[in-house]
Scaffold this motif. Structure first.
Motif, PDB file in Angstrom:
ATOM      1  N   MET A  99      44.460 -20.159  -7.431  1.00 14.24           N
ATOM      2  CA  MET A  99      45.587 -19.704  -6.611  1.00 14.24           C
ATOM      3  C   MET A  99      45.636 -20.458  -5.283  1.00 14.24           C
ATOM      4  N   PHE A 100      44.477 -20.736  -4.711  1.00 19.33           N
ATOM      5  CA  PHE A 100      44.425 -21.491  -3.466  1.00 19.33           C
ATOM      6  C   PHE A 100      44.946 -22.912  -3.677  1.00 19.33           C
ATOM      7  N   GLU A 101      44.574 -23.539  -4.775  1.00 22.57           N
ATOM      8  CA  GLU A 101      45.065 -24.884  -5.075  1.00 22.57           C
ATOM      9  C   GLU A 101      46.582 -24.888  -5.244  1.00 22.57           C
ATOM     10  N   GLN A 102      47.127 -23.855  -5.908  1.00 17.64           N
ATOM     11  CA  GLN A 102      48.570 -23.762  -6.072  1.00 17.64           C
ATOM     12  C   GLN A 102      49.261 -23.576  -4.724  1.00 17.64           C
ATOM     13  N   LEU A 103      48.656 -22.783  -3.854  1.00 19.36           N
ATOM     14  CA  LEU A 103      49.215 -22.582  -2.522  1.00 19.36           C
ATOM     15  C   LEU A 103      49.224 -23.886  -1.731  1.00 19.36           C
ATOM     16  N   ILE A 104      48.157 -24.642  -1.821  1.00 21.56           N
ATOM     17  CA  ILE A 104      48.085 -25.931  -1.122  1.00 21.56           C
ATOM     18  C   ILE A 104      49.163 -26.876  -1.643  1.00 21.56           C
ATOM     19  N   GLU A 105      49.367 -26.898  -2.959  1.00 20.29           N
ATOM     20  CA  GLU A 105      50.415 -27.753  -3.529  1.00 20.29           C
ATOM     21  C   GLU A 105      51.798 -27.328  -3.039  1.00 20.29           C
ATOM     22  N   LYS A 106      52.041 -26.023  -2.955  1.00 22.19           N
ATOM     23  CA  LYS A 106      53.337 -25.536  -2.447  1.00 22.19           C
ATOM     24  C   LYS A 106      53.530 -25.909  -0.986  1.00 22.19           C
TER      25      LYS A 106
END
Length: 106
Positions: A87-94
């Motif tokens: 989830m943190f990686e997805q947030l960083i990508e967003k």
């Protein structure tokens, strides 16, 4: 004077070839396995320190860590940490996408 300069140069060359380069990672490049290895490393260091002082206590510690309850807790922790990391990686990508599209205008 010339000998000390040669010694300093030789020492610099020796240290530059023997010491590995430090390859630091930013927080965005840290691998999930790196984050999960930290508690394991702490437990390992703790076990080694206790083992030096009292082998009986370290054996009790080892038996406790290998109990089914602790193993189940460790597996659950690893599973949840993996979810949070994804989830943190997805947030960083967003955030990156938002930065590039809204702020920089790419």
């Amino acid at each position: 004077m010339l000998q000390s300069r040669a010694l300093v140069i030789a020492l610099i060359l020796l240290l530059s070839t023997t010491l590995p380069e430090v390859q630091s990672k930013s927080i965005l490049e840290v691998d999930r396995r790196d984050l999960l290895a930290i508690p394991e490393a702490i437990a390992s260091y703790f076990y080694e320190a206790v083992n030096k002082v009292s082998p009986k206590v370290s054996q009790f510690f080892l038996d406790t860590v290998q109990s089914p309850t602790v193993i189940a807790a460790r597996q659950r922790f690893a599973k949840e940490a993996s979810k949070v990391s994804i989830m943190f990686e997805q947030l960083i990508e967003k955030i990156k996408n938002l930065w590039y599209t809204r702020v920089l205008g790419y």
